[in-house]
Design a protein around this motif. Sequence first.
Motif, PDB file in Angstrom:
ATOM      1  N   HIS A   2      30.919  35.110  31.466  1.00 42.06           N
ATOM      2  CA  HIS A   2      30.583  36.350  32.154  1.00 42.06           C
ATOM      3  C   HIS A   2      29.648  36.018  33.308  1.00 42.06           C
ATOM      4  O   HIS A   2      28.980  34.988  33.295  1.00 42.06           O
ATOM      5  CB  HIS A   2      29.926  37.368  31.212  1.00 42.06           C
ATOM      6  N   VAL A   6      32.808  45.926  34.340  1.00 42.35           N
ATOM      7  CA  VAL A   6      31.404  45.955  34.744  1.00 42.35           C
ATOM      8  C   VAL A   6      30.622  46.579  33.589  1.00 42.35           C
ATOM      9  O   VAL A   6      30.784  47.765  33.284  1.00 42.35           O
ATOM     10  CB  VAL A   6      31.209  46.777  36.034  1.00 42.35           C
ATOM     11  N   VAL A  17      38.965  48.353  37.751  1.00 39.71           N
ATOM     12  CA  VAL A  17      37.634  48.042  37.239  1.00 39.71           C
ATOM     13  C   VAL A  17      37.254  49.041  36.149  1.00 39.71           C
ATOM     14  O   VAL A  17      37.270  50.256  36.382  1.00 39.71           O
ATOM     15  CB  VAL A  17      36.578  48.092  38.364  1.00 39.71           C
ATOM     16  N   ILE A  22      33.250  41.917  43.962  1.00 37.10           N
ATOM     17  CA  ILE A  22      34.675  41.779  43.642  1.00 37.10           C
ATOM     18  C   ILE A  22      35.479  41.733  44.936  1.00 37.10           C
ATOM     19  O   ILE A  22      35.383  42.635  45.773  1.00 37.10           O
ATOM     20  CB  ILE A  22      35.150  42.953  42.763  1.00 37.10           C
ATOM     21  N   LYS A  35      45.272  42.640  37.952  1.00 29.91           N
ATOM     22  CA  LYS A  35      44.017  42.000  37.562  1.00 29.91           C
ATOM     23  C   LYS A  35      43.007  43.060  37.143  1.00 29.91           C
ATOM     24  O   LYS A  35      42.990  44.163  37.700  1.00 29.91           O
ATOM     25  CB  LYS A  35      43.462  41.159  38.720  1.00 29.91           C
ATOM     26  N   TYR A  36      42.190  42.697  36.175  1.00 28.21           N
ATOM     27  CA  TYR A  36      41.211  43.632  35.624  1.00 28.21           C
ATOM     28  C   TYR A  36      39.805  43.034  35.644  1.00 28.21           C
ATOM     29  O   TYR A  36      39.623  41.830  35.432  1.00 28.21           O
ATOM     30  CB  TYR A  36      41.569  43.985  34.178  1.00 28.21           C
ATOM     31  N   TYR A  37      38.843  43.914  35.867  1.00 25.08           N
ATOM     32  CA  TYR A  37      37.427  43.554  35.774  1.00 25.08           C
ATOM     33  C   TYR A  37      36.748  44.532  34.827  1.00 25.08           C
ATOM     34  O   TYR A  37      37.203  45.673  34.670  1.00 25.08           O
ATOM     35  CB  TYR A  37      36.749  43.631  37.146  1.00 25.08           C
ATOM     36  N   TYR A  67      42.886  50.590  30.470  1.00 28.99           N
ATOM     37  CA  TYR A  67      43.428  49.859  31.625  1.00 28.99           C
ATOM     38  C   TYR A  67      44.875  50.281  31.902  1.00 28.99           C
ATOM     39  O   TYR A  67      45.262  50.515  33.059  1.00 28.99           O
ATOM     40  CB  TYR A  67      43.376  48.357  31.384  1.00 28.99           C
ATOM     41  N   LEU A  71      31.570  41.264  34.277  1.00 27.81           N
ATOM     42  CA  LEU A  71      30.346  41.259  35.076  1.00 27.81           C
ATOM     43  C   LEU A  71      29.290  42.049  34.307  1.00 27.81           C
ATOM     44  O   LEU A  71      29.523  43.202  33.951  1.00 27.81           O
ATOM     45  CB  LEU A  71      30.578  41.909  36.447  1.00 27.81           C
ATOM     46  N   CYS A  82      42.234  45.104  42.170  1.00 28.54           N
ATOM     47  CA  CYS A  82      42.142  45.133  40.716  1.00 28.54           C
ATOM     48  C   CYS A  82      41.787  46.536  40.247  1.00 28.54           C
ATOM     49  O   CYS A  82      41.505  47.427  41.055  1.00 28.54           O
ATOM     50  CB  CYS A  82      41.075  44.149  40.216  1.00 28.54           C
ATOM     51  N   PRO A 105      39.813  41.024  30.996  1.00 29.03           N
ATOM     52  CA  PRO A 105      39.162  41.248  32.292  1.00 29.03           C
ATOM     53  C   PRO A 105      38.105  40.192  32.587  1.00 29.03           C
ATOM     54  O   PRO A 105      37.570  39.564  31.665  1.00 29.03           O
ATOM     55  CB  PRO A 105      38.498  42.618  32.094  1.00 29.03           C
ATOM     56  N   LYS A 106      37.834  40.019  33.861  1.00 28.99           N
ATOM     57  CA  LYS A 106      36.667  39.227  34.243  1.00 28.99           C
ATOM     58  C   LYS A 106      35.445  40.103  34.003  1.00 28.99           C
ATOM     59  O   LYS A 106      35.417  41.264  34.425  1.00 28.99           O
ATOM     60  CB  LYS A 106      36.735  38.814  35.712  1.00 28.99           C
TER      61      LYS A 106
END
Length: 225
Positions: free
Chosen positions: A75, A7, A101, A95, A3-5, A120, A51, A99, A48-49
């Motif tokens: 977002h 920021v 980030v 978070i 999983k990726y985020y 990533y 933020l 994951c 990614p999610k």
Amino acid sequence: MMKYYAVIVAGGSGNRMQTETPKQFLLLNNLPVLMHTIKAFAQSDSQPKILVVLHTDQHNYWRRLCNEFNFNIPHEIIAGGSERFNSVQNAIKTINEDCFVAIHDAVRPLVSKQLIDYSYKQATELGNVVVAIQSSDSVRLLRNGETSAIKRNEVYLVQTPQVFDLSVLRSAYEQDFELAFTDDASVVEALGEKINIIEGERNNIKITYPIDLELAEMLINKNTL
């Protein structure tokens, strides 16, 4: 599945742009700079999610911009802190899953989806990566009023994204803030972690001065021809 985020840190005041409007909200090719940056991550294969860290007094203004430009990319808005360090700290506290980030400057809107995905991928293999480009200029060090030449092939100009495993990032941001923390890599390095560099992009410019906005506009128009 990893999983990726992402920021995206948007705390600029706009002082060096000689404008009262913060840099991330200035129009670039008829769209606020920050929206270009969010789109880059949303269009990446990594998905990614996202933020977005903004000062609390800018949250309502950002929501109005999203309505005005019909900007619907998902977002989450995070409250910024007094320093960039605190802003990133606030984001990673939200978070709650394992994951990787990516931390990225909101005012680097021309980052390519290829570089995002490669960052990533390399981070998952190496533990972390920092995007940087080798200096093409001669470089000198000024110390105690005296200058000395530095080998330019040993000098890298750091960009973002910078990608880290969340567990390492969380430990790093439990440290007290230091003036030496100029980016996320310097925070993680203070733990004794080795930092890995991957090749960045010359087009991945940071919007800091008025000429940067003009250059970014030219690069966008060139790529759409």
